[in-house]
Scaffold this motif. Structure first.
Motif, PDB file in Angstrom:
ATOM      1  N   PHE A  52       0.848  -1.189   0.000  1.00 45.94           N
ATOM      2  CA  PHE A  52       0.000   0.000   0.000  1.00 45.94           C
ATOM      3  C   PHE A  52       0.887   1.244   0.000  1.00 45.94           C
ATOM      4  O   PHE A  52       1.870   1.319   0.732  1.00 45.94           O
ATOM      5  CB  PHE A  52      -0.910   0.022   1.238  1.00 45.94           C
ATOM      6  CG  PHE A  52      -1.740   1.258   1.328  1.00 45.94           C
ATOM      7  CD1 PHE A  52      -2.876   1.393   0.559  1.00 45.94           C
ATOM      8  CD2 PHE A  52      -1.380   2.293   2.157  1.00 45.94           C
ATOM      9  CE1 PHE A  52      -3.645   2.550   0.621  1.00 45.94           C
ATOM     10  CE2 PHE A  52      -2.134   3.452   2.235  1.00 45.94           C
ATOM     11  CZ  PHE A  52      -3.267   3.575   1.461  1.00 45.94           C
ATOM     12  N   ILE A  81      -4.201  -4.431   5.715  1.00 46.86           N
ATOM     13  CA  ILE A  81      -3.009  -4.171   4.910  1.00 46.86           C
ATOM     14  C   ILE A  81      -1.871  -5.051   5.429  1.00 46.86           C
ATOM     15  O   ILE A  81      -1.648  -5.125   6.631  1.00 46.86           O
ATOM     16  CB  ILE A  81      -2.619  -2.679   4.979  1.00 46.86           C
ATOM     17  CG1 ILE A  81      -3.668  -1.834   4.255  1.00 46.86           C
ATOM     18  CG2 ILE A  81      -1.243  -2.440   4.395  1.00 46.86           C
ATOM     19  CD1 ILE A  81      -3.446  -0.351   4.345  1.00 46.86           C
ATOM     20  N   TYR A  84       3.252  -1.864   3.826  1.00 47.38           N
ATOM     21  CA  TYR A  84       3.063  -0.415   3.743  1.00 47.38           C
ATOM     22  C   TYR A  84       4.349   0.264   3.296  1.00 47.38           C
ATOM     23  O   TYR A  84       5.431  -0.029   3.819  1.00 47.38           O
ATOM     24  CB  TYR A  84       2.647   0.117   5.123  1.00 47.38           C
ATOM     25  CG  TYR A  84       2.561   1.612   5.209  1.00 47.38           C
ATOM     26  CD1 TYR A  84       1.496   2.297   4.650  1.00 47.38           C
ATOM     27  CD2 TYR A  84       3.548   2.346   5.857  1.00 47.38           C
ATOM     28  CE1 TYR A  84       1.412   3.680   4.731  1.00 47.38           C
ATOM     29  CE2 TYR A  84       3.473   3.727   5.951  1.00 47.38           C
ATOM     30  CZ  TYR A  84       2.399   4.384   5.378  1.00 47.38           C
ATOM     31  OH  TYR A  84       2.310   5.747   5.454  1.00 47.38           O
TER      32      TYR A  84
END
Length: 96
Positions: A52, A81, A84
């Motif tokens: 992400f 998620i 990251y």
């Protein structure tokens, strides 16, 4: 934190409302040797995670990304998620 090179984007046709607004990047994880190489076309033999991104990384950029529980820390509530993008790297220097 791991270092990787952005090799593509994932496009979603629908977005789950619980997900924050951002992009999904396909990232090639890099080891020490690959980080020092300047070949932006090289793809690692390791599996490529989907990361992400809300920082604006583009194809070919070196990024620092986190996985697991640490990937959800920048968000107020729980989000689904697994990885990251924590930073876009301008340069990398490895000291022996």
């Amino acid at each position: 934190m791991k270092v990787g090179r952005v090799i593509g984007r994932v496009v979603l046709s629908d977005r789950i409302p619980e997900l924050p607004v951002g992009r999904w990047l396909l990232v090639s994880p890099l080891g020490r040797k690959e980080v020092l190489e300047s070949d932006k076309e090289m793809i690692s033999s390791q599996p490529s995670p989907v990361v992400f991104d809300n920082l604006g990384a583009t194809q070919g950029d070196l990024i620092g990304y986190t996985e697991g529980g640490e990937a959800t820390k920048p968000f107020d509530g729980p989000v689904p998620i697994d990885a990251y993008n924590a930073c876009i790297l301008d340069s990398v220097e490895i000291l022996d």
